[in-house]
Design a protein around this motif. Structure first.
Motif, PDB file in Angstrom:
ATOM      1  N   CYS A  82     -26.196  57.634 -13.446  1.00 45.27           N
ATOM      2  CA  CYS A  82     -26.547  58.880 -12.766  1.00 45.27           C
ATOM      3  C   CYS A  82     -27.310  59.778 -13.722  1.00 45.27           C
ATOM      4  CB  CYS A  82     -25.285  59.589 -12.274  1.00 45.27           C
ATOM      5  SG  CYS A  82     -24.311  58.607 -11.104  1.00 45.27           S
ATOM      6  N   PHE A  83     -28.430  60.299 -13.265  1.00 42.70           N
ATOM      7  CA  PHE A  83     -29.347  61.068 -14.114  1.00 42.70           C
ATOM      8  C   PHE A  83     -29.488  62.491 -13.586  1.00 42.70           C
ATOM      9  CE2 PHE A  83     -33.546  62.845 -14.765  1.00 42.70           C
ATOM     10  CZ  PHE A  83     -33.802  62.636 -16.104  1.00 42.70           C
ATOM     11  N   GLY A  84     -29.441  63.475 -14.503  1.00 39.38           N
ATOM     12  CA  GLY A  84     -29.713  64.846 -14.079  1.00 39.38           C
ATOM     13  C   GLY A  84     -28.867  65.876 -14.780  1.00 39.38           C
ATOM     14  N   GLU A  85     -28.427  66.871 -14.009  1.00 32.74           N
ATOM     15  CA  GLU A  85     -27.761  68.031 -14.577  1.00 32.74           C
ATOM     16  C   GLU A  85     -26.236  67.905 -14.560  1.00 32.74           C
ATOM     17  OE1 GLU A  85     -28.081  68.684 -10.177  1.00 32.74           O
ATOM     18  OE2 GLU A  85     -29.427  67.945 -11.739  1.00 32.74           O
ATOM     19  N   MET A  86     -25.625  68.482 -15.603  1.00 33.46           N
ATOM     20  CA  MET A  86     -24.184  68.675 -15.630  1.00 33.46           C
ATOM     21  C   MET A  86     -23.947  70.099 -16.114  1.00 33.46           C
ATOM     22  SD  MET A  86     -21.140  66.414 -17.364  1.00 33.46           S
ATOM     23  CE  MET A  86     -19.465  66.584 -16.703  1.00 33.46           C
ATOM     24  N   LEU A  87     -23.073  70.819 -15.450  1.00 31.63           N
ATOM     25  CA  LEU A  87     -22.919  72.241 -15.715  1.00 31.63           C
ATOM     26  C   LEU A  87     -21.492  72.688 -15.448  1.00 31.63           C
ATOM     27  CD1 LEU A  87     -22.968  73.566 -12.596  1.00 31.63           C
ATOM     28  CD2 LEU A  87     -25.351  72.918 -12.802  1.00 31.63           C
ATOM     29  N   ILE A  88     -21.265  73.983 -15.623  1.00 28.92           N
ATOM     30  CA  ILE A  88     -19.968  74.578 -15.322  1.00 28.92           C
ATOM     31  C   ILE A  88     -20.086  75.404 -14.055  1.00 28.92           C
ATOM     32  CG2 ILE A  88     -18.113  76.079 -16.122  1.00 28.92           C
ATOM     33  CD1 ILE A  88     -18.348  73.689 -17.876  1.00 28.92           C
ATOM     34  N   ASP A  89     -19.291  75.079 -13.049  1.00 30.72           N
ATOM     35  CA  ASP A  89     -19.175  75.905 -11.847  1.00 30.72           C
ATOM     36  C   ASP A  89     -18.041  76.902 -12.042  1.00 30.72           C
ATOM     37  OD1 ASP A  89     -21.171  74.654 -10.294  1.00 30.72           O
ATOM     38  OD2 ASP A  89     -19.791  73.083  -9.650  1.00 30.72           O
ATOM     39  N   PHE A  90     -18.294  78.156 -11.729  1.00 29.25           N
ATOM     40  CA  PHE A  90     -17.229  79.149 -11.688  1.00 29.25           C
ATOM     41  C   PHE A  90     -16.953  79.456 -10.219  1.00 29.25           C
ATOM     42  CE2 PHE A  90     -18.827  79.725 -16.002  1.00 29.25           C
ATOM     43  CZ  PHE A  90     -17.631  79.769 -16.707  1.00 29.25           C
ATOM     44  N   VAL A 116     -21.212  62.599  -9.070  1.00 30.42           N
ATOM     45  CA  VAL A 116     -21.284  61.235  -8.531  1.00 30.42           C
ATOM     46  C   VAL A 116     -20.769  60.228  -9.558  1.00 30.42           C
ATOM     47  CG1 VAL A 116     -22.840  59.420  -7.710  1.00 30.42           C
ATOM     48  CG2 VAL A 116     -23.167  61.781  -6.949  1.00 30.42           C
ATOM     49  N   ALA A 117     -21.154  60.409 -10.823  1.00 32.06           N
ATOM     50  CA  ALA A 117     -20.705  59.488 -11.871  1.00 32.06           C
ATOM     51  C   ALA A 117     -19.188  59.483 -11.985  1.00 32.06           C
ATOM     52  CB  ALA A 117     -21.338  59.864 -13.206  1.00 32.06           C
ATOM     53  N   VAL A 118     -18.590  60.664 -12.007  1.00 33.44           N
ATOM     54  CA  VAL A 118     -17.126  60.754 -12.085  1.00 33.44           C
ATOM     55  C   VAL A 118     -16.490  60.206 -10.818  1.00 33.44           C
ATOM     56  CG1 VAL A 118     -15.151  62.306 -12.273  1.00 33.44           C
ATOM     57  CG2 VAL A 118     -17.167  62.681 -13.702  1.00 33.44           C
ATOM     58  N   SER A 127     -19.656  53.520 -14.139  1.00 39.07           N
ATOM     59  CA  SER A 127     -20.717  54.515 -14.066  1.00 39.07           C
ATOM     60  C   SER A 127     -21.064  55.061 -15.444  1.00 39.07           C
ATOM     61  CB  SER A 127     -20.314  55.673 -13.144  1.00 39.07           C
ATOM     62  OG  SER A 127     -19.218  56.401 -13.679  1.00 39.07           O
ATOM     63  N   ALA A 128     -22.263  55.620 -15.540  1.00 41.22           N
ATOM     64  CA  ALA A 128     -22.737  56.267 -16.758  1.00 41.22           C
ATOM     65  C   ALA A 128     -23.521  57.505 -16.357  1.00 41.22           C
ATOM     66  CB  ALA A 128     -23.614  55.321 -17.568  1.00 41.22           C
ATOM     67  N   PHE A 129     -23.593  58.467 -17.270  1.00 43.00           N
ATOM     68  CA  PHE A 129     -24.348  59.701 -17.009  1.00 43.00           C
ATOM     69  C   PHE A 129     -25.388  59.896 -18.101  1.00 43.00           C
ATOM     70  CE2 PHE A 129     -25.007  64.250 -17.850  1.00 43.00           C
ATOM     71  CZ  PHE A 129     -25.533  64.640 -16.623  1.00 43.00           C
ATOM     72  N   ILE A 130     -26.607  60.254 -17.685  1.00 42.15           N
ATOM     73  CA  ILE A 130     -27.681  60.598 -18.604  1.00 42.15           C
ATOM     74  C   ILE A 130     -28.137  62.012 -18.298  1.00 42.15           C
ATOM     75  CG2 ILE A 130     -30.082  60.131 -19.242  1.00 42.15           C
ATOM     76  CD1 ILE A 130     -29.552  57.183 -18.850  1.00 42.15           C
ATOM     77  N   ASN A 149     -12.690  60.657 -17.832  1.00 46.53           N
ATOM     78  CA  ASN A 149     -12.782  60.066 -16.504  1.00 46.53           C
ATOM     79  C   ASN A 149     -13.449  58.695 -16.512  1.00 46.53           C
ATOM     80  OD1 ASN A 149     -11.902  62.044 -14.163  1.00 46.53           O
ATOM     81  ND2 ASN A 149     -12.802  63.317 -15.784  1.00 46.53           N
ATOM     82  N   ASN A 150     -13.510  58.077 -17.708  1.00 41.26           N
ATOM     83  CA  ASN A 150     -14.028  56.708 -17.846  1.00 41.26           C
ATOM     84  C   ASN A 150     -15.492  56.556 -17.460  1.00 41.26           C
ATOM     85  OD1 ASN A 150     -11.574  55.640 -18.789  1.00 41.26           O
ATOM     86  ND2 ASN A 150     -10.803  55.441 -16.694  1.00 41.26           N
ATOM     87  N   VAL A 151     -16.275  57.632 -17.684  1.00 42.42           N
ATOM     88  CA  VAL A 151     -17.721  57.572 -17.473  1.00 42.42           C
ATOM     89  C   VAL A 151     -18.401  57.363 -18.825  1.00 42.42           C
ATOM     90  CG1 VAL A 151     -19.766  58.843 -16.709  1.00 42.42           C
ATOM     91  CG2 VAL A 151     -17.610  59.084 -15.454  1.00 42.42           C
ATOM     92  N   ASN A 152     -19.293  56.395 -18.911  1.00 42.61           N
ATOM     93  CA  ASN A 152     -20.069  56.166 -20.121  1.00 42.61           C
ATOM     94  C   ASN A 152     -20.988  57.371 -20.342  1.00 42.61           C
ATOM     95  OD1 ASN A 152     -22.240  55.410 -21.861  1.00 42.61           O
ATOM     96  ND2 ASN A 152     -21.909  53.254 -21.415  1.00 42.61           N
TER      97      ASN A 152
END
Length: 398
Positions: A82-90, A116-118, A127-130, A149-152
Motif C-alpha cells: 500500500c502506497f501513500g499517506e499515513m497520518l494522525i487523526d484527531f 488498508v495495510a493494517v 501487507s507492506a506500507f510505502i 500490526n504485522n505490516v512490513n
C-alpha cells in the motif's frame, strides 16, 4: 492550541529531541553505521489546509529508519503493498459538535493506504506500507504501530525537515465526517522517486494506492514511478481515489488528477459521492453512468453504498451485495476496511475475479469489515479481525 477540559488532549509545541530508548532498537539506517540525528523542536504552526494545498520548495531527502529488526515475515506470494499517506487523526470524543466546540479528541493513526495495510494484516493477510512521515514523535509512533500490526514498514521514510501530517475530524451525529488537515507541507508530500523501495513493490501481488499522493510534487512523480514499476512487474493495481477535495487546489484539478491515472488500474473502488463528482453530477445509481467509468482494461469496479452494501462490475457480470446494518459511531476508515477485506481475498485467490459466486462471498466479507469498523472511533483501532467478521456474518444469517 490547548483544550481546557480535564480529559482533553492538550498540546502546544512538539519536541522531537526526546525519543524513548526502546525505539532505538526498532529502526536502523540504510547505511548501517549511520545513526539518526535528533530533530530540532519546533512549534506546530502549520496552517490548516481547508481550501487549498500549499506549494513548497527544496524538499529534503528522507532517512531510511524503518528496517525493523525482527519484523513480520512477508508472504510474497500474496503480498499487498500500500502506497501513500499515513497520518494522525484527531477524532472528537463527542459527535455532532464543531471542531472548536469538541471538549476532547482521541488520537488515532490513520491515512487511507496505511489503514488498508493494517486492515489486511489484521485479517491475516500479508501487507507492506510505502510512504513518508516526519522524523518526529508521531512519525516514530506510526512506524511502530505498523510493526505491532504485522505490516512490513521497510518502505517507510522519515523526513527531518517536515512534520507528520495531522487531520482533525468533525463527526456529525450520524458518524459522517468532515476533515481539517495540517500539511503545508507534511512529510508524506515530500516522498521522492529515489526513496522508493522498488524491490518491495515488484514483489507484490497487488499494489494499492489513492489519489492524495498525486496532488503535489515530488510525491506525484514518486507515485507515478511506483505504479509504473508495479505494472511493468505484472503486479495487479488497485485504486481508491479517496476524494479529499479540501486538499486539492480546485475541484477541477482534483477531477483531472484522479482521472489522470484511471486507465492504468486493474481494480477501482469508488463511492457514490465520488461518482457524482467525477461525472459532473450524474446519477450514481444509474448503471449506465457507472459503466462510463469502466475502462477497457479494468478487471473490477466497486461502488460502495455505505450501510446498503456495494455494487460490482466486471466485463462478464455485475450486481449488488447487501450490507450489514449497525449503529455508526465514526465512519472514518469504513471504506478502507472494505478495501482491505476485498484485497485480502483477492491476494489469496485472484481467480475470484472470474467467479461471480465466490466474488459475492468476498464482497459480503468486505461489507462486514466496513460495518464493524464504524462501530468504534478512529480507523486503525477499529479495523476487525477475521474472527470478528465471521461472527458478524453468522449473526446476519441467523
Amino acid at each position: 492550541m490547548a483544550l481546557v477540559q480535564p480529559s482533553a488532549l492538550c498540546f502546544g509545541s512538539i519536541s522531537s529531541n526526546f525519543r524513548p530508548s526502546s525505539w532505538s532498537n526498532r529502526f536502523s539506517t540504510s547505511a548501517g553505521s549511520r545513526s539518526s540525528t535528533a530533530v530540532k523542536a519546533s512549534r506546530l504552526t502549520s496552517t490548516p489546509s481547508i481550501h487549498r494545498s500549499s506549494q513548497f520548495s527544496s524538499p529534503r531527502p528522507g532517512k531510511v529508519l524503518a528496517s525493523v529488526q525482527g519484523s513480520h515475515e512477508t508472504d510474497e506470494s500474496s503480498l499487498v503493498v500500500c502506497f501513500g499517506e499515513m497520518l494522525i487523526d484527531f477524532v472528537p470524543t463527542i459527535n455532532g459538535l464543531a471542531l472548536a466546540e469538541a471538549p476532547a479528541f482521541k488520537k488515532a493513526p490513520g491515512g487511507a493506504p496505511a489503514n488498508v495495510a493494517v486492515g489486511i494484516a489484521r485479517l491475516g493477510g500479508s501487507s507492506a506500507f510505502i510512504g513518508k512521515v516526519g522524523e518526529d514523535e508521531f512519525g516514530y509512533m506510526l512506524a511502530d504501530i505498523l510493526k505491532e500490526n504485522n505490516v512490513n514498514n521497510e518502505g517507510m521514510r522519515f523526513d527531518p525537515g517536515a512534520r507528520t501530517a495531522l487531520a482533525f475530524v468533525t463527526l456529525k451525529k450520524d458518524g459522517e465526517r468532515e476533515f481539517m488537515f495540517y500539511r503545508n507541507p507534511s512529510a508524506d508530500m515530500l516522498l521522492e522517486e529515489s526513496e522508493l523501495d522498488l524491490d518491495l513493490i515488484r514483489k507484490a501481488k497487488i499494489f494499492h494506492y489513492g489519489s492524495i499522493s498525486l496532488i503535489t510534487e515530488p510525491c506525484k512523480s514518486a507515485h507515478i514511478a511506483a505504479t509504473k514499476a508495479a505494472k511493468d512487474a505484472g503486479v495487479i493495481l488497485s485504486y481508491d481515489p479517496n476524494l479529499r477535495l479540501p486538499l486539492w487546489p480546485s475541484a477541477e484539478s482534483a477531477r483531472e488528477g484522479i482521472l489522470s491515472i484511471w486507465d492504468t488500474a486493474d481494480i477501482i473502488k469508488i463511492s457514490e459521492e465520488e461518482i457524482v463528482f467525477l461525472t459532473n453530477g450524474e446519477d450514481p445509481h444509474d448503471d449506465n453512468v457507472v459503466r462510463k467509468l469502466y475502462h477497457p482494461n479494468l478487471k473490477l469496479l466497486l461502488v460502495t453504498e455505505g450501510p446498503n452494501g456495494c455494487r460490482y462490475y466486471t466485463k462478464e457480470f455485475s450486481g449488488r451485495v447487501k450490507g450489514i446494518k449497525v449503529d455508526p459511531v465514526d465512519t472514518t476508515g469504513a471504506g478502507d476496511a472494505f478495501v482491505a477485506g476485498v484485497l485480502s481475498k483477492l491476494a489469496a485467490d485472484v481467480s475470484l475475479l472470474k467467479d461471480e459466486h465466490r466474488l459475492r462471498d468476498a464482497l459480503s466479507f468486505a461489507n462486514a469489515c466496513g460495518a464493524i469498523t464504524v462501530t468504534e472511533r478512529g480507523a486503525i483501532p477499529a479495523l476487525p479481525t477475521t474472527e470478528a467478521v465471521m461472527n458478524a456474518l453468522v449473526k446476519t444469517v441467523a
